[in-house]
Design a protein around this motif. Structure first.
Motif, mmCIF file in Angstrom:
data_model
loop_
_atom_site.group_PDB
_atom_site.id
_atom_site.type_symbol
_atom_site.label_atom_id
_atom_site.label_comp_id
_atom_site.label_asym_id
_atom_site.label_seq_id
_atom_site.Cartn_x
_atom_site.Cartn_y
_atom_site.Cartn_z
ATOM 1 N N PRO A 10 0.716 -1.289 -0.110
ATOM 2 C CA PRO A 10 0.024 0.008 -0.158
ATOM 3 C C PRO A 10 0.997 1.341 -0.101
ATOM 4 O O PRO A 10 2.044 1.251 0.578
ATOM 5 C CB PRO A 10 -0.666 -0.268 1.333
ATOM 6 C CG PRO A 10 -0.689 -1.487 1.621
ATOM 7 C CD PRO A 10 0.714 -2.028 1.135
ATOM 8 N N PHE A 11 0.318 2.271 -0.556
ATOM 9 C CA PHE A 11 1.221 3.412 -0.603
ATOM 10 C C PHE A 11 1.667 4.068 0.665
ATOM 11 O O PHE A 11 2.527 4.627 0.634
ATOM 12 C CB PHE A 11 0.245 4.499 -1.537
ATOM 13 C CG PHE A 11 -0.089 4.142 -2.840
ATOM 14 C CD1 PHE A 11 -1.077 4.602 -3.411
ATOM 15 C CD2 PHE A 11 0.703 3.020 -3.445
ATOM 16 C CE1 PHE A 11 -1.336 4.413 -4.812
ATOM 17 C CE2 PHE A 11 0.511 2.948 -4.773
ATOM 18 C CZ PHE A 11 -0.445 3.445 -5.593
ATOM 19 N N GLY A 12 1.083 3.762 1.907
ATOM 20 C CA GLY A 12 1.218 4.171 3.029
ATOM 21 C C GLY A 12 2.665 3.703 3.469
ATOM 22 O O GLY A 12 3.514 3.986 4.189
ATOM 23 N N GLU A 13 2.988 2.622 2.719
ATOM 24 C CA GLU A 13 4.474 2.064 3.073
ATOM 25 C C GLU A 13 5.609 2.997 2.936
ATOM 26 O O GLU A 13 6.697 3.013 3.768
ATOM 27 C CB GLU A 13 4.610 0.887 1.929
ATOM 28 C CG GLU A 13 5.594 0.029 2.336
ATOM 29 C CD GLU A 13 5.502 -1.203 3.351
ATOM 30 O OE1 GLU A 13 4.044 -1.016 3.888
ATOM 31 O OE2 GLU A 13 6.274 -1.729 3.937
ATOM 32 N N THR A 14 5.568 4.109 2.063
ATOM 33 C CA THR A 14 6.735 4.786 2.192
ATOM 34 C C THR A 14 6.769 5.787 3.393
ATOM 35 O O THR A 14 8.086 5.895 3.863
ATOM 36 C CB THR A 14 6.251 5.860 0.890
ATOM 37 O OG1 THR A 14 5.166 6.510 1.241
ATOM 38 C CG2 THR A 14 6.558 5.208 -0.345
ATOM 39 N N ASP A 15 5.674 5.636 4.211
ATOM 40 C CA ASP A 15 5.899 6.281 5.504
ATOM 41 C C ASP A 15 6.709 5.465 6.299
ATOM 42 O O ASP A 15 7.251 6.023 7.315
ATOM 43 C CB ASP A 15 4.481 6.700 5.872
ATOM 44 C CG ASP A 15 3.894 7.825 5.101
ATOM 45 O OD1 ASP A 15 2.566 7.891 5.384
ATOM 46 O OD2 ASP A 15 4.342 8.557 4.554
ATOM 47 N N ALA A 16 6.733 4.213 6.353
ATOM 48 C CA ALA A 16 7.167 3.364 7.279
ATOM 49 C C ALA A 16 8.647 3.626 7.365
ATOM 50 O O ALA A 16 9.283 3.736 8.391
ATOM 51 C CB ALA A 16 6.869 1.852 6.725
ATOM 52 N N ALA A 17 9.313 3.972 6.129
ATOM 53 C CA ALA A 17 10.534 4.119 6.025
ATOM 54 C C ALA A 17 10.925 5.534 7.066
ATOM 55 O O ALA A 17 12.070 5.688 7.343
ATOM 56 C CB ALA A 17 11.119 4.419 4.587
ATOM 57 N N GLY A 18 10.102 6.360 7.316
ATOM 58 C CA GLY A 18 10.229 7.653 7.723
ATOM 59 C C GLY A 18 9.884 7.395 9.541
ATOM 60 O O GLY A 18 9.627 8.379 10.231
ATOM 61 N N GLY A 19 9.823 6.277 9.877
ATOM 62 C CA GLY A 19 9.506 5.791 11.162
ATOM 63 C C GLY A 19 8.134 5.637 11.492
ATOM 64 O O GLY A 19 7.776 5.611 12.535
ATOM 65 N N PHE A 20 7.269 5.527 10.656
ATOM 66 C CA PHE A 20 5.881 5.410 10.896
ATOM 67 C C PHE A 20 5.388 4.020 10.718
ATOM 68 O O PHE A 20 5.212 3.534 9.923
ATOM 69 C CB PHE A 20 5.100 6.333 10.195
ATOM 70 C CG PHE A 20 5.228 7.755 10.414
ATOM 71 C CD1 PHE A 20 5.908 8.471 9.286
ATOM 72 C CD2 PHE A 20 4.971 8.344 11.499
ATOM 73 C CE1 PHE A 20 6.502 9.880 9.483
ATOM 74 C CE2 PHE A 20 5.265 9.740 11.726
ATOM 75 C CZ PHE A 20 5.969 10.479 10.760
ATOM 76 N N GLU A 21 5.979 3.298 11.742
ATOM 77 C CA GLU A 21 6.114 1.647 11.498
ATOM 78 C C GLU A 21 4.811 0.918 12.008
ATOM 79 O O GLU A 21 4.683 -0.034 11.263
ATOM 80 C CB GLU A 21 6.854 1.089 12.506
ATOM 81 C CG GLU A 21 8.386 1.403 12.067
ATOM 82 C CD GLU A 21 9.294 1.026 13.147
ATOM 83 O OE1 GLU A 21 10.729 1.143 12.879
ATOM 84 O OE2 GLU A 21 8.915 0.922 14.111
ATOM 85 N N LEU A 22 3.868 1.734 12.575
ATOM 86 C CA LEU A 22 2.585 0.936 12.955
ATOM 87 C C LEU A 22 1.542 1.227 12.039
ATOM 88 O O LEU A 22 1.425 2.287 11.536
ATOM 89 C CB LEU A 22 2.013 1.175 14.275
ATOM 90 C CG LEU A 22 3.022 0.997 15.482
ATOM 91 C CD1 LEU A 22 2.834 1.411 16.759
ATOM 92 C CD2 LEU A 22 3.240 -0.579 15.557
ATOM 93 N N HIS A 23 0.502 0.300 11.595
ATOM 94 C CA HIS A 23 -0.594 0.595 11.032
ATOM 95 C C HIS A 23 -1.593 1.067 11.971
ATOM 96 O O HIS A 23 -1.740 0.295 13.085
ATOM 97 C CB HIS A 23 -1.246 -0.869 10.289
ATOM 98 C CG HIS A 23 -0.131 -1.409 9.500
ATOM 99 N ND1 HIS A 23 -0.063 -1.271 8.149
ATOM 100 C CD2 HIS A 23 1.092 -2.209 9.698
ATOM 101 C CE1 HIS A 23 0.783 -1.733 7.350
ATOM 102 N NE2 HIS A 23 1.689 -2.349 8.297
ATOM 103 N N ALA A 24 -2.511 1.872 11.305
ATOM 104 C CA ALA A 24 -3.555 2.564 12.046
ATOM 105 C C ALA A 24 -4.925 2.386 11.445
ATOM 106 O O ALA A 24 -4.879 3.104 10.266
ATOM 107 C CB ALA A 24 -3.377 4.048 12.646
#
Lengths: 249, 949, 318
Positions: free
Chosen positions: B760-774
Motif C-alpha cells: 500500500p502507498f502508505g508503506e513509504t511512510d514506514a521508512a520515515g519511522g511510522f512503523e505501525l498501521h492505524a
C-alpha cells in the motif's frame, strides 16, 4: 413476600446464553431496553442522556473479555443479565417484600409499589443484575419479559423475551430449565452449560454455554486439521501437464 | 394456584403495527413498528422478512432514540454568520426551494457541471443519479468512492457480481467460510444469522482480520494479518493450490476466461489482448487441435500450451499467465510470511484445508440443470468453500487487485456460484463489467447523454479532454482513477477549493459528513470549506447546500440547509436498480413507508429533489406542458417512473392487476401491495436456476424475463482482464486515446491484467519511522457517525480509545489508560490508550467515527464524544506526497480511486505532560435552533401497563 | 462500595447511641446509675438522639422514605427488616428505662428491668445491623466472622466513650467509666486490626474466571465494558481506593479512633475534674472522626463481585 416461595411449580423459566456465537453486537441489550422502556417497569430512565455522564437503567449489558494470551488467546463477548436464581439473596434481603420470586415459574421480580429504594437487593446480587432508577427511586431488573411470554396479544411464536427474539446469531434461548426434556435443558446438557460464580451458591437458573474449542493448529487438544497436507504434483509434464489431465470431456 | 402477586402479563402492546425497513446500515432489515397513540412503542425485526427473519441488531433496536433525538433539524436554515460558524436563521421551505432553484437554475443555464451533487450514506442512487443526469451535471456520485468501491469494482470487473450485498455464502451448504477484513459492514444481520448457523452445524469459520473482535472472536480460526497484505496471503494460497494441482480445471475452462488465448506480441498494439476472430475471443480446442471461438458451445478449451494464431503470432491461454503469476516466488509462503505476519506453515495448512473442503467431499444437490451450451447436467456439484470480504480489503490503495485476487482464488477452487460456495444475489450476475458507460459533460440546459457513473471498458470510455485531463471535479474516470465506478466524493472539496481541474459554483451534499468523519485531512477540509478567494472576497466554493436529518458537523458549513425526515417519517425505495435486498434464491426489493408523521417542518429529501426537479423543469420531472410529472413526489415517482418500458423502481406487483414481477406496466396500487406484504417483495429463483447462474440457461432466461439482463448470454468470468490491459497498452502509447506523460508509468504498473500484490502507498511512510498501521473498525452498535445523537447507543460508545497490543505497548513503555501521542506523516493526535491481546502486533486501531466535534449533534459541550472521543481522520492526508514533478495523486487506489483510509502509518509514544482531553480539539461550533436537551429521559413512561385487577 | 455518607453516619451514630444505651442499661442493672435528673436527661437524649439521628439519616438513603414503614414486614427473611423492627422495638424498653430513670431515681426495679431489656435490644439491633453486611456474599470483605463482633465492639467503644464524657461532664461519680472505655478501645482496636489483616490476606474464591466461567481458556481480562460512562453498578459498587491511600486512612482511623482517645481517656481517668471533662470531650470528638473514617474505609475497601465483570480482581488494589 421475600421469603422464597415454599410451594413451587415445576417451571423454572430462564435463558441459555451461547458464548460460542455471541458477537458482541449489543442487540439483546438495546432491544431489552426499548421493550422494557414501555413495559411493566417503564420507564428505564436515562439521566444526562445527551451530556457528559449519560447513564440509564438497563437490564442487560454486553461485556467483552479476553481470555488467555498469545496464539491460544480468545476474545469472548459476554451478555450479563439476571439469572433468576433458585436461591436469590436479592429476594431474601429485601425488607419490604418488593423483591420476590414467583412460585409459578421462578421468575424474580420487583414490585415497585412496595420498593423503598434501599438498594440492598442490588448489593446482594453478585452479578449486578439490578439497576436502580435514581429518578423513580425504585429498583428495576430483568422481568424475563413476563409481559411478553404470557401475552395473548402476541402470536405464540412471539411469546419469548425480547432479547431472545432479537439476537441475530441465536445466541440466546428461552425455556423451562426445570424440564429436563426441554430444548434449553437439552442444550445445557449437550454443550456443558454452566453457572456463573457457582461458589456463591445462588444456584442460577440461567446457564452459559462455553465457547467451542478453536479449530486451529494452536489449539492443542482438538484435531486441528483433518485436511491432509498438500503435495506438489509430479509426473509427466509437471504442473501444467497435470492440469491438462484434470480437464474432462 | 400460586400466591404470586398479580402482574400485567397481557397488556396490549400497540394500537397498530406498521411495517417498514430499518435504515441504520446497509442490510435493510424489515421491521415492525409498534405504535401507541401515534408514538413509537417498540421496534422489532419482522419475522417474515427475508433479510433478517425477525432479528434486529442494536442499531435497529435503538430506532426510538434515533427518531426522537434532540439533534434533529426542524426547519430549513439559511446561514447568517460566516460559513462554519453554525449561525443560521430558520426560513420557510418556499424560501429554501426558491433559493435552491435560483442557484441551480442559473448553473444549468450556464455551465451545469458547476453543480457538484454528491450523496452520502443514503441508498437512493437510482433517483439521485438520474436527477443528476437530467440536470446535466457529470459531477455526481454517491459515497462508494470513499466507502468500498474496491469490492464492487473488483467484483464487477471480474465475476459480474461482488461481495457487499450482491453476493452471499451458501449458508446452508458451505463447510468452510473465510472472511477477509470484515467487522460490521453491509449485510450485517444476514452474516450474523449465517455465522450462528455455521457454528451450530460444524462448518469451519476462518476470519482474516488484524483485530480479534466480533466475527473474528467467534471464528474457529482467527488470522491476525498485517493490514494491507491480504493479497499476499491470497496469492500464496493460490500458489499452494496450484502446486498441488488442487484446482477445478473444468470450472476454469468452462466458466472463466482462463482458456482464452492471449496474444503474446511484445510491442504490438494488441499485445496482451485476446486473440479474436470476427470479434469473438478464441480458445485452443483440445479436441479439434485448433483455435475456435470461446463462445462455441462445443469448445473444449485448453488451459496450457502455446498456440500459433492464424496470423503466425504466438498466443497462450490466459491460464498459463495466471499460473505463472501465482507461482511467482514472491508469493511463496516463505516469502510472504514476514510481511503478512502469517507463518508459512499456517498458509500451507489453510491451503490444505481449502482443498480438502472444496474437493474431498463436493456438495451435491440433486437438481438437474442445463448450461448455456445446451449441455445437461444431472446434478449440481459444488465446492463447499465460501468467502466474504469487505472494508479491511477495500480501504487500501491495493484493494482492487486484492479483491480480484480473492475472486481468482475462488475461481481456482471452482467456488463461485456452485453449491457450497459464494452465490450471486439477483439482479447479479451481470456482464463483466456492466454495460454502462459514464457520461461526459452536457451543454447548458440539457441532460447528460447517459448516467454520470459507469464502468469504463477501455481508455475510450474515460472522461478526459483532448489533453487527457479530467472532466469531472473529482477526477473520476480520468487517468488518475480510471475505473472510479463510484466516483470520488472524498476529493471534491479539496479539488473545488483548488479549482483543480476547475472551480465549481455549488456543492450540493446529502447525508455526507464531509467536514468531519468522512474527510481525510479534516482540519484542512474545514478550512477549505470556509476559505475565501482573496481577490473576489467570496468563498472559493461559492454555494453549499446540505441536506441531513440531524445537526451533524457538516451542517455548519452549509449556506442553505434542507432538513430531512428520519427514516420512520418517509418513503424510500430499496430497488433492484440500486442496492436491493435479494438473497441467492430470491430477487427482492423493499420500501419504507412513513409510520409516524413529522412533528416539525421537515421534508423527505427525495421529495425535495423531485420538487426541485420540477421547479428546474428538468426533463423527466415535468410533463411536456411543464407541469410536474410526479406531483405526489417520491411515492408517486416510486410507482410511476419507468427507467425502461415496464421496468420501474419496484419490481413487485407490476401490471395493471399487480400480477407481474420484474417487468410489467405501472400498477397505481403498487405501494399498497408492498405495505400489505410487510413492505417487501420477493420472487423465487426457479430451483433449476439457483446455481451456476452466469452459465445456467434457466437462470439467464429468468433474468431476462425479470429485466435483470438484456440477453440470455453467458457471463464468462474475466480472471484475466482485457479491460485493464487496454489501459496498459494506452500507457505504452498504443490506441487512439493519449495518456499524459506523467501518468504513464503509474498506469503501466497498476493496470496489470492479472491480480498482483503491491505494498500500500502508505508503506513509504514506514521508512520515515511510522512503523505501525492505524485502522478502524465499525462498531456493531453504531454506524458511521449516526449514533451519538442516540441516547441509548451513546451509553455504549460515548467515547473511544486507541487499542494497542500489549507487547507493542510494552515496547513503547505505554500502560493501559496512558495518554499517547499518535503521529503520522500528516499530523498528530493525543488520545488515551487501551491495551489488548487480540490484535496484530504492528497495528493500532479504534472504533470508527465515535469522536464528535464540540457543539454538533446537540450534545453537551463536555460530552465524552468531543472531550475524549477522537478520529484517526486527522492523521490521514488526502493527497499522496508530491512526486518529483510535483504532482500529487489522491491518497487512493490507483485503479478505482477508492479512499485508502487504512493505508495510514503512524508511530506512537507516551504523551508528555498531563492530559485529560483528546487533541486536537476544534473550536466549538454554534448550534442552530434545536430543541432543548432533556436532563432526564423517561421515554415509555406513558406506555406502562396499569395494574391488573 | 460507594461510601454513602448517610449510611456511614447512620451506622456510626446509631452504633454510638446503642452502645451508650447498652452501657446505661448495664449500669442500671448494677444499680450504679446516679439519680441525677439533668444527667439522666442528657444521657437519654444523647443515646436516643444519636440513635434517632442515625436512623433518620439512613432513611435519607432511601428512594421512597415515605414507604419506609414497609421495611418492618419481612423480618422472617431480611436482616434489614429485622434491624428496622429491632430498632423500633428498642425504643420501648429504652423509653421506659429513660422514664423510670428520669422520673424516678434509676435504682428501682422498673429502671433495672427496662434497662436490661434496653441493653439486650440495643445489642440485638447492632447485631442485626451488622448482619446486613455480614450476610452479603457478593462482598467478601463484609461476609466474614469479623464483622459482627467488630460492629458490637465499636458500638461498645463509642458508647463507653460517650458514657465517660457524660460522667465527666456532669462530674458524676459513675465508677469505672474510664477503665471501661479504655478496655473497650483496646478490644475494638484488636478487632479492627484483626479485620484488616484478614481482608488484606484473604484468598478469594470469586475471580473473573469464576464470574465468567471462561477460566479454562486462560486468565480472564476485561477488554471492553458495556458502556463508556459509569452506570449505577459502577457508581454504587465500583468505588475503589488505592492501597497506599487506604493505608494512610487506616493510620488516621487508628490514631484518631483508638490511640488518641485511649490516651485522652486515660488522662481523664487520672486527672479528673475539668481536665477530665475536656479530655473526654476531645476523646469523643477524636473517636467520632476516627470511627467515621473507619466506617468510610469499611465501605471504600469493600469490593463487590460485580466488579469482576468490570476488569477488577478482588483483593487487589494498585
Amino acid at each position: 413476600m421475600t421469603s422464597l416461595p415454599q410451594q413451587r411449580g415445576d417451571k423454572r423459566l430462564g435463558l441459555v446464553i451461547d458464548l460460542d456465537v455471541c458477537v458482541g453486537c449489543h442487540a439483546c441489550a438495546v432491544n431489552c431496553k426499548e421493550w422494557n422502556a414501555g413495559g411493566v417497569a417503564a420507564p428505564l430512565t436515562d439521566l444526562d442522556p445527551y451530556g457528559k455522564d449519560p447513564h440509564g437503567v438497563w437490564f442487560n449489558r454486553v461485556h467483552t473479555f479476553e481470555a488467555g494470551t498469545g496464539a491460544s488467546g480468545r476474545t469472548v463477548h459476554f451478555p450479563r443479565s439476571c439469572l433468576h436464581c433458585e436461591e436469590p439473596a436479592c429476594v431474601t434481603v429485601c425488607p419490604t417484600g418488593a423483591s420476590y420470586k414467583r412460585a409459578e415459574d421462578g421468575i424474580v421480580l420487583v414490585n415497585e409499589d412496595l420498593c423503598i429504594g434501599c438498594k440492598l437487593c442490588s448489593w446482594a446480587c453478585p452479578y449486578g443484575a439490578r439497576e436502580y432508577d435514581d429518578d423513580a427511586g425504585v429498583m428495576k431488573k430483568c422481568t424475563l419479559c413476563i409481559d411478553r411470554i404470557y401475552n395473548e396479544n402476541l402470536r405464540a411464536e412471539e411469546r419469548v423475551p425480547a432479547c431472545v427474539a432479537t439476537c441475530p446469531t441465536s445466541a440466546r434461548s428461552f425455556g423451562d430449565l426445570g424440564d429436563p426434556q426441554s430444548a434449553v435443558s437439552t442444550l445445557v446438557r449437550e454443550r456443558g452449560g454452566y453457572d456463573l460464580m457457582p461458589e456463591m451458591e445462588y444456584r442460577p437458573t440461567n446457564k452459559y454455554l462455553p465457547p467451542r474449542p478453536r479449530r486451529d493448529a494452536a489449539d492443542a487438544g482438538a484435531a486441528a486439521s483433518a485436511a491432509p497436507p498438500l503435495e506438489p504434483v509430479s509426473g509427466a509434464g509437471g504442473l501444467l501437464g497435470f492440469i491438462d489431465r484434470l480437464l474432462s470431456d | 394456584m400460586f400466591d404470586d402477586p398479580p402482574v400485567a402479563t397481557d397488556a396490549p402492546v400497540a394500537d397498530e403495527v406498521k411495517h417498514t425497513t430499518c435504515y441504520m446500515c446497509a442490510c435493510r432489515c424489515g421491521i415492525a413498528v409498534h405504535l401507541r397513540d401515534g408514538q413509537v412503542r417498540y421496534i422489532e425485526g419482522n419475522r417474515s422478512h427475508p433479510v433478517n427473519r425477525g432479528v434486529l441488531c442494536a442499531k435497529g433496536s435503538a430506532g426510538i432514540m434515533q427518531h426522537y433525538s434532540p439533534a434533529r433539524l426542524r426547519k430549513p436554515l439559511r446561514r447568517v454568520g460566516p460559513r462554519g460558524s453554525g449561525e443560521f436563521r430558520e426560513i420557510s421551505w418556499d424560501e429554501a426551494l426558491d433559493t435552491a432553484t435560483q442557484w441551480l437554475g442559473a448553473l444549468r443555464a450556464s455551465d451545469p457541471k458547476k453543480l457538484a451533487f454528491f450523496t452520502g450514506r443514503d441508498q437512493s442512487q437510482a433517483l439521485t443519479g438520474w436527477w443528476a443526469t437530467q440536470f446535466g451535471t457529470l459531477n455526481y456520485a454517491a459515497h462508494g468512492g470513499f466507502c468500498s468501491v474496491n469490492m464492487a469494482a473488483g467484483g464487477l470487473y471480474t465475476v459480474g457480481g461482488s461481495f457487499w450485498e450482491f453476493g452471499e455464502p451458501d449458508w446452508d451448504h458451505t463447510r468452510y467460510f473465510m472472511l477477509f477484513g470484515v467487522a460490521e459492514d453491509h449485510d450485517s444481520n444476514p452474516i450474523k444469522i449465517g455465522l450462528g448457523a455455521l457454528k451450530r452445524r460444524g462448518a469451519k469459520v476462518v476470519s482474516v482480520n488484524p483485530i480479534r473482535t466480533g466475527y473474528s472472536a467467534i471464528a474457529d480460526e482467527w488470522i491476525g494479518i498485517r493490514p494491507g497484505t491480504d493479497g499476499l496471503f491470497v496469492l500464496s494460497l493460490a500458489q499452494e493450490l496450484l502446486r498441488a494441482g488442487k484446482i477445478d480445471a473444468d470450472f476454469l475452462a468452462r466458466y472463466t476466461n482462463a482458456g482464452w488465448l492471449v496474444i503474446q506480441d511484445e510491442g504490438a498494439p494488441d499485445d496482451g489482448l485476446f486473440a479474436r476472430r470476427d470479434g469473438a475471443p478464441l480458445v485452443y480446442d483440445r479436441k479439434r487441435g485448433t483455435p475456435v471461438s470461446a463462445l462455441d458451445p462445443e469448445a473444449a478449451p485448453a488451459l496450457t500450451g502455446d498456440c500459433t494464431l492464424p496470423d503466425g503470432r504466438r498466443a497462450v491461454p490466459a491460464f498459463s499467465l495466471i499460473a505463472a503469476r501465482c507461482l511467482d516466488p514472491a508469493y511463496a509462503p516463505e516469502a510472504v510470511a514476514a510481511q503478512t505476519g502469517i507463518a508459512a506453515a499456517m498458509i500451507r495448512r489453510i491451503a490444505a484445508e481449502l482443498a480438502h473442503a472444496a474437493f474431498d467431499s463436493p456438495v451435491v444437490i440433486e437438481e438437474p440443470w442445463t448450461d448455456w451450451t445446451g449441455r445437461r447436467h444431472d446434478r449440481m456439484v459444488g465446492r463447499a468453500v465460501s468467502m466474504h470480504a469487505m472494508r479491511g480489503i477495500s480501504a487500501h490503495s491495493n484493494g482492487f487487485h486484492t479483491c480480484r485476487a480473492l475472486h481468482l482464488l475462488q475461481a481456482l477452487l471452482g467456488a463461485i456460484d456452485t453449491p457450497g460456495a459464494f452465490r450471486y444475489e439477483p439482479p447479479y450476475p451481470k456482464p463483466v463489467p456492466p454495460a454502462i458507460k459514464p457520461a461526459g459533460p452536457a451543454a447548458a440546459n440539457a441532460p447528460l447523454k447517459g448516467p454520470p457513473l459507469g464502468f469504463p471498458q477501455g481508455p475510450q470510455d474515460l472522461l478526459v479532454d483532448a489533453a487527457g485531463e479530467p472532466l469531472r471535479i473529482d477526477k473520476a474516470f480520468s487517468w488518475e482513477a480510471p475505473l472510479a465506478a463510484h466516483g470520488m466524493l472524498h476529493t471534491v472539496i479539496a479539488n473545488a477549493h483548488r479549482g483543480d481541474p476547475y472551480p465549481i459554483d455549488t456543492l450540493f451534499l446529502y447525508m455526507a459528513n464531509m467536514s468531519w468523519n468522512s474527510a481525510m485531512n479534516t482540519a484542512e477540509t474545514m478550512r477549505m470549506l470556509a476559505d475565501r478567494d482573496p481577490q473576489t472576497g467570496g468563498y472559493r466554493i461559492p454555494h453549499i447546500i446540505y441536506s441531513d436529518a440531524y445537526y451533524s458537523e457538516m451542517v455548519a458549513y452549509a449556506d442553505l440547509v434542507l432538513p430531512d425526515t428520519t427514516y420512520l417519517e418517509r418513503h424510500d425505495c430499496i430497488s433492484l436498480l440500486d442496492r436491493p435486498i435479494s438473497s441467492a434464491d430470491h430477487a427482492a426489493d423493499a420500501i419504507r413507508q412513513p409510520v409516524v408523521m413529522p412533528d416539525r417542518d421537515v421534508r423527505p429529501f427525495q421529495d425535495v429533489l423531485i420538487d426541485l426537479g420540477a421547479r428546474l423543469r428538468l426533463p423527466g420531472f415535468v410533463n411536456d406542458d411543464g407541469t410536474p410529472k410526479y406531483p405526489g413526489l417520491f411515492p408517486d415517482y416510486m410507482v410511476n417512473h419507468e427507467r425502461k418500458p415496464g421496468v420501474g423502481m419496484l419490481a413487485g406487483w407490476r401490471g395493471a392487476d399487480g400480477t407481474e414481477s420484474g417487468v410489467g406496466a405501472v400498477n397505481p396500487a403498487q405501494l399498497n401491495r408492498y405495505i400489505e406484504n410487510g413492505c417487501f417483495w420477493q420472487s423465487e429463483v426457479p430451483r433449476a436456476a439457483r446455481y451456476f447462474k452466469p452459465w445456467n440457461a434457466a437462470y439467464l432466461d429468468w433474468a431476462v424475463r425479470m429485466g435483470f439482463l438484456d440477453k440470455a448470454e453467458p457471463i464468462i468470468l474475466q480472471l484475466y482482464s482485457e479491460t485493464l490491459q487496454s489501459f496498459r497498452l494506452a500507457a505504452r502509447g498504443h490506441g487512439a486515446v493519449p495518456v499524459p506523460q506523467r501518468h504513464r508509468a503509474r498506469v503501466e504498473t497498476f493496470f496489470d491484467p492479472l491480480p498482483f500484490w503491491y505494498a500500500p502507498f502508505g508503506e513509504t511512510d514506514a521508512a520515515g519511522g511510522f512503523e505501525l498501521h492505524a485502522i478502524t473498525q465499525r462498531p456493531m452498535a453504531m454506524y458511521h457517525s449516526w449514533g451519538s445523537q442516540n441516547a441509548w447507543l451513546r451509553q455504549i460508545h460515548g467515547e473511544n480509545r486507541l487499542y494497542i497490543g500489549r507487547s507493542t505497548a510494552a515496547r513503547h513503555g505505554i500502560a493501559d489508560g496512558d495518554w499517547v501521542t499518535v503521529t503520522s506523516a500528516h499530523g498528530a493526535i493525543t488520545v488515551q490508550a487501551k491495551l489488548m491481546d487480540g490484535v496484530n502486533a504492528d497495528t493500532v486501531w479504534t472504533w470508527n467515527a465515535i469522536g464528535k466535534r464540540t457543539g454538533a449533534w446537540n450534545l453537551a459541550e463536555d460530552a465524552g464524544e468531543s472531550r475524549r472521543g477522537f478520529l484517526l481522520n486527522h492523521l490521514i492526508r488526502d493527497l499522496l506526497p508530491p512526486r518529483e514533478d510535483g504532482h500529487r495523486y489522491a491518497n487512493a487506489d490507483p485503479v478505482t480511486g477508492q479512499a485508502a483510509w487504512y493505508d495510514l502509518r503512524v508511530r506512537i509514544e507516551k504523551a508528555a505532560g498531563r492530559h485529560r482531553h483528546s487533541e486536537p480539539a476544534f473550536a466549538a461550533v454554534a448550534s442552530p435552533p434545536l430543541p432543548q436537551r432533556p436532563a432526564v429521559l423517561r421515554y415509555g413512561a406513558a406506555f406502562r401497563p396499569g395494574k391488573p385487577s | 462500595m460507594h461510601p454513602a455518607l448517610s449510611v456511614i453516619v447512620f451506622t456510626t451514630l446509631s452504633g454510638a447511641g446503642y452502645g451508650l444505651l447498652g452501657w446505661l442499661g448495664v449500669y442500671a442493672a448494677a444499680g450504679l446509675l446516679p439519680p441525677d435528673r439533668p444527667f439522666a436527661i442528657a444521657a437519654m437524649l444523647l443515646a436516643l438522639g444519636a440513635v434517632t439521628a442515625g436512623l433518620l439519616s439512613s432513611t435519607l438513603h432511601l428512594g421512597h422514605p415515605e414507604r419506609a414503614w414497609r421495611a418492618l414486614s419481612q423480618w422472617r427473611s431480611s436482616w434489614l427488616s429485622r434491624e428496622g423492627v429491632a430498632s423500633l422495638v428498642t425504643y420501648l424498653p429504652a423509653l421506659a428505662f429513660g422514664a423510670a430513670w428520669i422520673l424516678d431515681d434509676g435504682t428501682g426495679a422498673p429502671a433495672r428491668i427496662s434497662g436490661v431489656l434496653a441493653t439486650l435490644c440495643a445489642v440485638l439491633t447492632v447485631v442485626c445491623t451488622a448482619y446486613i453486611y455480614r450476610s452479603l456474599k457478593p462482598v467478601p470483605r463484609w461476609c466474614n466472622a469479623w464483622v459482627v463482633p467488630n460492629y458490637l465492639a465499636l458500638a461498645a467503644m463509642t458508647g463507653a466513650l460517650l458514657l465517660a464524657l457524660l460522667a465527666d461532664g456532669f462530674a458524676q461519680p459513675l465508677p469505672a467509666t474510664h477503665v471501661l472505655a479504655a478496655a473497650a478501645i483496646v478490644i475494638a482496636l484488636m478487632g479492627k486490626l484483626g479485620y484488616w489483616r484478614f481482608i488484606d490476606s484473604a484468598r478469594l474464591a470469586s475471580t473473573p474466571e469464576s464470574a465468567t466461567g471462561l477460566g479454562g481458556l486462560g486468565a480472564v481480562r476485561l477488554f471492553e465494558a458495556p458502556h463508556t460512562s459509569d452506570n449505577y453498578l459502577m457508581k454504587e459498587m465500583g468505588f475503589r481506593i488505592a492501597r497506599k491511600h487506604a493505608r494512610k486512612l487506616r493510620i488516621l482511623a487508628v490514631v484518631l479512633g483508638f490511640v488518641l482517645p485511649f490516651v485522652l481517656i486515660a488522662t481523664a481517668g487520672i486527672a479528673g475534674g475539668v481536665i477530665a471533662a475536656a479530655a473526654s470531650l476531645l476523646a469523643v470528638a477524636s473517636a467520632l472522626i476516627g470511627i467515621l473514617t473507619e466506617r468510610w474505609l469499611f465501605f471504600a475497601e469493600a469490593q463487590h463481585t460485580v466488579t469482576l465483570y468490570y476488569g477488577r480482581r478482588l483483593g487487589m488494589e494498585n
